[in-house]
Motif scaffolding. Structure first.
Motif, PDB file in Angstrom:
ATOM      1  N   UNK A 199       0.916  -1.227  -0.049  1.00 33.24           N
ATOM      2  CA  UNK A 199       0.076  -0.122  -0.014  1.00 33.24           C
ATOM      3  C   UNK A 199       0.808   1.325  -0.093  1.00 33.24           C
ATOM      4  N   UNK A 200       1.127   1.605  -1.173  1.00 33.78           N
ATOM      5  CA  UNK A 200       2.133   3.032  -1.359  1.00 33.78           C
ATOM      6  C   UNK A 200       1.416   4.163  -2.234  1.00 33.78           C
ATOM      7  N   UNK A 201       1.931   5.166  -2.353  1.00 34.72           N
ATOM      8  CA  UNK A 201       1.694   6.413  -3.114  1.00 34.72           C
ATOM      9  C   UNK A 201       0.256   6.927  -2.740  1.00 34.72           C
ATOM     10  N   UNK A 202      -0.174   6.683  -1.378  1.00 31.68           N
ATOM     11  CA  UNK A 202      -1.535   7.466  -1.014  1.00 31.68           C
ATOM     12  C   UNK A 202      -1.105   8.999  -0.534  1.00 31.68           C
ATOM     13  N   UNK A 203      -2.428   9.385  -0.288  1.00 33.15           N
ATOM     14  CA  UNK A 203      -2.204  10.965  -0.006  1.00 33.15           C
ATOM     15  C   UNK A 203      -1.399  11.045   1.281  1.00 33.15           C
ATOM     16  N   UNK A 211       2.928   5.450   6.788  1.00 35.59           N
ATOM     17  CA  UNK A 211       4.218   5.470   5.710  1.00 35.59           C
ATOM     18  C   UNK A 211       3.822   4.373   4.791  1.00 35.59           C
ATOM     19  N   UNK A 212       4.342   4.601   3.751  1.00 33.63           N
ATOM     20  CA  UNK A 212       4.340   3.504   2.685  1.00 33.63           C
ATOM     21  C   UNK A 212       4.871   2.210   2.919  1.00 33.63           C
ATOM     22  N   UNK A 213       3.999   1.111   2.662  1.00 33.58           N
ATOM     23  CA  UNK A 213       4.331  -0.281   2.921  1.00 33.58           C
ATOM     24  C   UNK A 213       4.363  -0.975   1.370  1.00 33.58           C
ATOM     25  N   UNK A 214       5.599  -1.260   1.100  1.00 32.58           N
ATOM     26  CA  UNK A 214       5.872  -2.100  -0.155  1.00 32.58           C
ATOM     27  C   UNK A 214       5.752  -3.512   0.375  1.00 32.58           C
ATOM     28  N   UNK A 215       5.699  -3.758   1.409  1.00 32.37           N
ATOM     29  CA  UNK A 215       5.472  -5.293   1.927  1.00 32.37           C
ATOM     30  C   UNK A 215       4.687  -5.333   3.253  1.00 32.37           C
ATOM     31  N   UNK A 216       3.760  -6.068   3.253  1.00 31.23           N
ATOM     32  CA  UNK A 216       2.751  -6.039   4.460  1.00 31.23           C
ATOM     33  C   UNK A 216       2.047  -7.383   4.336  1.00 31.23           C
ATOM     34  N   UNK A 217       1.662  -7.883   5.550  1.00 31.66           N
ATOM     35  CA  UNK A 217       0.649  -8.927   5.785  1.00 31.66           C
ATOM     36  C   UNK A 217      -0.800  -8.278   5.077  1.00 31.66           C
TER      37      UNK A 217
END
Length: 338
Positions: A199-203, A211-217
């Motif tokens: 989940x990245x590049x949000x407002x 913060x941006x999460x390039x890897x998450x559960x």
């Protein structure tokens, strides 16, 4: 099983069948019944009313020699009468008792058998509209208990295991002289994957701490509901399995490599799109996917000698509330008549 009986589509009272004679009711012959509006001098009105029997449990066992099949349901019935007299003046002459509704569920199951929740719900609704003139609308919700055949080297003839991966339900409703409506659903499908979710590049603004999460559960509990546009050709069992399989496939992907999820929204949309492509009888489908958060625990606060260990050990904190909530409804665009 496909929808087969045309009689289930449009229900009208019949006075010719000896088995479907509506009960006599003096209120039907006495002209307009007293209403809440009349009783209150036009100040109030009953904008909606109805009653029924909830949570009627039944187990249907089909015995074909040594091979048995089961379906367990929880059935909810609801009737709306043409008059308001039971509410306004306490006149119960038109009331089909909720205990009678319970008995009807058992008797219809015995007479017609139980094939799918949708077909059984349609049988129940049609019965009440045909049997009682005073009923102007009938509804039936059916929740199915998730039993599966037990496998002991081979599928067992008569033993089953409770497998609550997801709950299947439907709601069948029909107003007199109108078409039946069948809404089916799936609930409680909880899934989790440990990688290939981001989940990245949000407002990002003064209100943002995430913060941006390039890897998450990625974990969620899926709820879905859908409406059939064509009940006569619908295979209800196959449609429900198709919805479940579409959700699992677009969430997890192939067993060895998985599938990347840039957001919950994207995964949800891909699942809905697959359903509409594979089941032409479904007119629209709505899914809800709340985030079930598993947060990283900051180990940097602790001395290295107490955190040192196998680097493949990863510890997360499950967070139930608050949770993100994502939903969308995908429907077929009406065909142009131009």
């Amino acid at each position: 099983m496909p929808w087969a009986s045309i009689n289930r589509i449009y229900a009208k009272p019949s006075n010719t069948s000896s088995m479907e004679v509506p009960p006599s009711s003096s209120s039907l012959k006495a002209g307009p019944a007293l209403t809440a509006s009349a009783d209150s001098g036009g100040r109030f009105e009953l904008s909606d009313h109805g009653y029924g029997k909830s949570a009627v449990k039944l187990l249907h066992v089909q015995r074909d020699a040594d091979y048995h099949s089961i379906r367990e349901y929880e059935v909810f019935t609801e009737l709306k009468l043409h008059s308001e007299t039971a509410y306004v003046v306490g006149d119960n002459k038109d009331v089909v008792a909720t205990d009678s509704q319970k008995n009807t569920v058992y008797l219809l199951a015995k007479k017609h058998g139980v094939k799918t929740p949708e077909e059984f719900g349609a049988v129940v609704v049609s019965h009440f509209l045909y049997m009682y003139k005073q009923v102007v609308e009938a509804r039936c919700k059916v929740v199915e208990y998730p039993w599966e055949r037990l496998h002991a080297e081979a599928p067992h003839n008569h033993a089953f295991v409770f497998s609550p991966t997801a709950t299947r339900w439907c709601q069948v409703s029909q107003a007199r002289h109108e078409a039946v409506t069948v809404k089916s659903g799936l609930s409680g499908l909880r899934v989790l994957k440990t990688t290939q979710s981001a989940f990245v590049d949000f407002v990002q603004d003064e209100y943002t701490t995430l913060t941006d999460a390039a890897e998450r559960i990625f974990s969620t509990v899926v709820e879905a509901e859908w409406i059939y546009d064509n009940m006569r050709t619908a295979d209800f069992d196959n449609a429900w399995l198709t919805v479940k399989d579409a959700i699992l496939d677009k969430f997890a992907g192939p067993a060895d490599i998985g599938v990347y999820s840039p957001s919950v929204q994207h995964t949800l949309y891909q699942a809905e799109k697959t359903v509409l492509e594979k089941v032409p009888e479904i007119n629209w489908i709505k899914m809800t996917m709340p985030n079930k958060h598993y947060l990283n625990i900051d180990m940097s606060k602790f001395p290295a000698n107490v955190t040192k260990g196998d680097p493949n050990h990863n510890i997360y904190q499950p967070i139930d509330k608050p949770a993100g909530l994502i939903y969308a409804q995908l429907r077929r665009k009406p065909k142009s008549h131009l």
